[in-house]
Design an enzyme around this catalytic site. Structure first.
Site, PDB file in Angstrom:
ATOM      1  N   LYS A 190       0.830  -1.220   0.000  1.00 53.46           N
ATOM      2  CA  LYS A 190       0.000   0.000   0.000  1.00 53.46           C
ATOM      3  C   LYS A 190       0.857   1.260   0.000  1.00 53.46           C
ATOM      4  O   LYS A 190       0.432   2.311  -0.505  1.00 53.46           O
ATOM      5  CB  LYS A 190      -0.976  -0.012   1.176  1.00 53.46           C
ATOM      6  CG  LYS A 190      -0.340  -0.127   2.558  1.00 53.46           C
ATOM      7  CD  LYS A 190       0.001   1.188   3.194  1.00 53.46           C
ATOM      8  CE  LYS A 190       0.671   1.017   4.536  1.00 53.46           C
ATOM      9  NZ  LYS A 190       1.037   2.300   5.164  1.00 53.46           N
ATOM     10  N   THR A 247      -3.411   5.731   3.757  1.00 47.57           N
ATOM     11  CA  THR A 247      -2.070   6.142   3.334  1.00 47.57           C
ATOM     12  C   THR A 247      -2.095   6.878   2.003  1.00 47.57           C
ATOM     13  O   THR A 247      -1.246   7.739   1.747  1.00 47.57           O
ATOM     14  CB  THR A 247      -1.148   4.907   3.237  1.00 47.57           C
ATOM     15  OG1 THR A 247      -1.275   4.141   4.440  1.00 47.57           O
ATOM     16  CG2 THR A 247       0.302   5.314   3.076  1.00 47.57           C
TER      17      THR A 247
END
Length: 332
Positions: A190, A247
């Protein structure tokens, strides 16, 4: 097995935040750090001014530069140091470890292409059932401030339930998952996708582009998880989709900020310097590149991130490459 004291390896923002979050559930929290000034500040000023300024630390948190001192006193050990330095750090431990070890670091070891759980088992030579992974949408500052956070704790389910019961707090909630490999891949990949979304935002490409990158990035994450023996459905949970959304969109994200600065035209080194902390995605994408080369798997977003960071491809050229790929069916 009684859990009275907690050991945390790493006095950066994440290690300090976890020490703070769990301090209400343990008699003592011992935190190891390599920087004497940081440790001195934690002990005397009750603050980590570099990483978490103006957040008073609880009185039962004690810092030390002696890793064996910290390891010996903790009934549970949390590893929260940059991924690429974990192996060398754990080799310094002389004290025999026969207690739960929780990895809170995110990434893939570049040299070996191994997950952190494997590095921990190899280095400490402990039972794999003692190794756990903590991952999910959790900015360190918000955790340290006591804002509501939900994450995944992955590992052996019976011991995991005891750790979960001990470490759940009123503001930090743990969900159990047995897919330790899938959870780690989510936390690692990610960061690479977040660099891409940050660059897209830096270029001013809009919300549609951001959503597209996040969605197709999630697909890339599931493909990598399968290569490591993880379950694709794990990536739709907190440690996958949840962490990716945070994120890739959150203003506190180092990876997104790094990508945003690249999109604004800053060179890689200047962007890293401005972020001022470790950007794990920069290291992880090296490992992803090796996976692409060795396994022949198609990871187009990760591939262009690598080329931007290491081969001088401009973010605008990366967009052109992605948008002009051969049309295909949507796969899941």
């Amino acid at each position: 097995m009684e859990f009275r004291n907690l050991a945390v390896l790493g006095s950066g923002s994440w290690g300090t935040a976890l020490a703070q979050a769990f301090s209400e559930k343990f008699e003592n929290v011992f935190i190891w750090g390599r920087n004497p000034e940081e440790i001195d500040s934690i002990n005397k000023k009750r603050e980590n001014p570099r990483y978490l300024p103006d957040i008073p630390l609880k009185k039962n948190i004690q810092g030390s530069g002696d890793i064996n001192f910290v390891i010996e006193r903790g009934d549970i050990i949390i590893v929260a140091v940059p991924t690429q330095s974990i192996r060398d750090l754990l080799k310094k431990i002389d004290y025999p470890v026969d207690k739960p070890v929780i990895s809170a670091s995110k990434g893939i070891e570049i040299q070996s292409l191994k997950l952190i759980s494997d590095v921990i088992q190899e280095t400490l030579k402990i039972d794999k059932n003692l190794i756990f992974v903590l991952s999910g949408p959790s900015f360190a500052k918000e955790v340290a401030l006591g804002l509501p956070t939900a994450v995944t704790l992955a590992g052996e389910i019976n011991l995991g339930e005891k750790i979960q019961s001990k470490m759940n707090t009123s503001s930090f909630r743990l969900y159990l998952n047995e897919d330790i490999k899938g959870v780690q891949i989510g936390g690692a990949v990610k960061n690479v996708i977040a660099i891409a979304t940050g660059a897209s935002d830096g270029l001013g490409l809009g919300n549609n582009a951001r959503a597209g990158i996040i969605t197709r990035g999630l697909f890339e994450m599931t493909k990598v998880a399968k290569l490591f023996g993880g379950k694709p459905q794990t990536l739709y949970g907190l440690s996958g989709m949840g962490d990716l959304v945070l994120t890739a969109t959150g203003e506190l994200s180092r990876n997104r900020k790094f990508g945003f600065l690249l999109g604004k035209g800053l060179p890689v080194e200047k962007a890293l310097k401005e972020v001022g902390q470790v950007v794990e995605g920069v290291k992880t994408v090296k490992a992803i590149k090796r996976i692409v080369d060795e396994k022949g798997v198609d990871l187009p977003i990760s591939d262009v991130v690598y080329r931007v960071v290491y081969e001088g491809l401009s973010p605008s050229e990366a967009v052109s490459i992605l948008m002009n790929r051969q049309p295909k069916r949507e796969e899941f």
